[in-house]
Design an enzyme around this catalytic site. Structure first.
Site, PDB file in Angstrom:
ATOM      1  N   CYS A   1     -14.745  14.154 -19.099  1.00  0.00           N
ATOM      2  CA  CYS A   1     -13.437  14.066 -18.453  1.00  0.00           C
ATOM      3  C   CYS A   1     -13.461  14.562 -17.014  1.00  0.00           C
ATOM      4  CB  CYS A   1     -12.401  14.849 -19.241  1.00  0.00           C
ATOM      5  SG  CYS A   1     -12.807  16.594 -19.388  1.00  0.00           S
TER       6      CYS A   1
ATOM      7  N   CYS B   1      -6.114   9.580 -15.274  1.00  0.00           N
ATOM      8  CA  CYS B   1      -5.421  10.316 -16.339  1.00  0.00           C
ATOM      9  C   CYS B   1      -6.088  11.677 -16.562  1.00  0.00           C
ATOM     10  CB  CYS B   1      -5.431   9.481 -17.621  1.00  0.00           C
ATOM     11  SG  CYS B   1      -4.464  10.199 -18.957  1.00  0.00           S
ATOM     12  N   CYS B   2      -7.428  11.688 -16.672  1.00  0.00           N
ATOM     13  CA  CYS B   2      -8.143  12.959 -16.841  1.00  0.00           C
ATOM     14  C   CYS B   2      -7.966  13.854 -15.623  1.00  0.00           C
ATOM     15  CB  CYS B   2      -9.639  12.717 -17.078  1.00  0.00           C
ATOM     16  SG  CYS B   2     -10.078  12.286 -18.769  1.00  0.00           S
TER      17      CYS B   2
END
Ligand code: SF4
Length: 251
Positions: A231, A124-125
């Site tokens: 992240c 996702c990051c």
């Protein structure tokens, strides 16, 4: 336009800048960096418009309010942060906010319902932060961040000037602590992200940010309960994603 290969040069340049200016005041670092890189590939700033963002942005605005300010609009931010971005930019007269979004091809393929953060936060990051960040900074020879050494173990040894795949990342506030930050905010009466009042001392995406418990470090509310602490936009993820294509420099 001409080009200069910068990969080995950037590492030497960062080391030399740390030697000559690494201990300078934050505002002096910002000024000299703008002077240095403005005509040598260009310079920008990255801001999350989070809990600590106002200080760096205020310093930049006093030198050049038209500097490009890149905001990664992950699609998962708190509404308060988006509102704060607009209000703070207006307060400071920042005239060049660049909102960068994830590629729709990637989100529709890998995160069509916006819940990838719960099953695979690294992926996702990667699609919501790392790839957009690499795309955003690619045109510039250098960029500012507001990161500080005290924020986490992974940042404890962070230099002011860092070489990132042929470019220079600049952390003018590296040596600042929370008291420095609070005093500057008070002195200049800067607007605060409204989430700070609710205990959010480090603010990222809504699904992955919680208020900080008393006595814990300011980033403990990020990916709380998971091993993940960053992240990837400030770690090797960015370096891997960022092309080493020579930066175009005005001749
Ligand atoms: S912080 Fe969370 S929601 Fe934001 S990109 Fe990373 S995993 Fe996704």
């Amino acid at each position: 336009m001409g080009a200069r290969p910068r990969l080995p040069e950037a590492a030497l340049e960062a080391a030399e800048l740390n030697r000559s200016h690494g201990d300078a005041e934050a505002e002096a670092i910002i000024r000299l960096s703008m002077d240095l890189f403005r005509h040598q590939g260009g310079i920008a700033a990255i801001s999350s418009f989070g809990a600590d963002s106002a200080v760096l942005l205020h310093m930049i605005s006093r030198i050049d309010a038209s500097l490009p300010i890149v905001f990664l609009d992950t699609g998962q931010h708190f509404g308060e942060t988006l509102d704060y971005r607009d209000r703070l930019a207006e307060d400071l007269g920042l005239s060049n906010i660049i909102n960068v979004s994830p590629l729709s091809l990637l989100t529709s393929e890998s995160d069509p319902d916006g819940t990838l953060h719960s099953s695979d936060p690294d992926l996702c990051c990667s699609i919501r932060k790392v790839e957009p960040m690499a795309r955003a900074v690619e045109p510039y020879a250098a960029w500012f961040t507001g990161r500080k050494r005290h924020q986490s173990q992974t940042r404890a040894e962070m230099p002011v000037f860092e070489a990132i795949n042929g470019r220079i990342r600049i952390n003018p506030l590296a040596g600042w602590n929370t008291a420095d930050q609070a005093a500057y905010m008070r002195k200049h009466q800067l607007r605060e992200n409204p989430l700070v009042a609710f205990g959010y001392f480090s603010i990222g995406c809504f699904p992955c940010t919680q208020p900080v418990k008393p006595g814990e470090d300011s980033r403990s509310g990020r990916w709380a309960g998971a091993a993940k602490t960053e992240c990837g936009i400030h770690l090797s993820g960015l370096e891997n994603a960022l092309s080493s294509t020579p930066i175009r420099t005005p001749s």
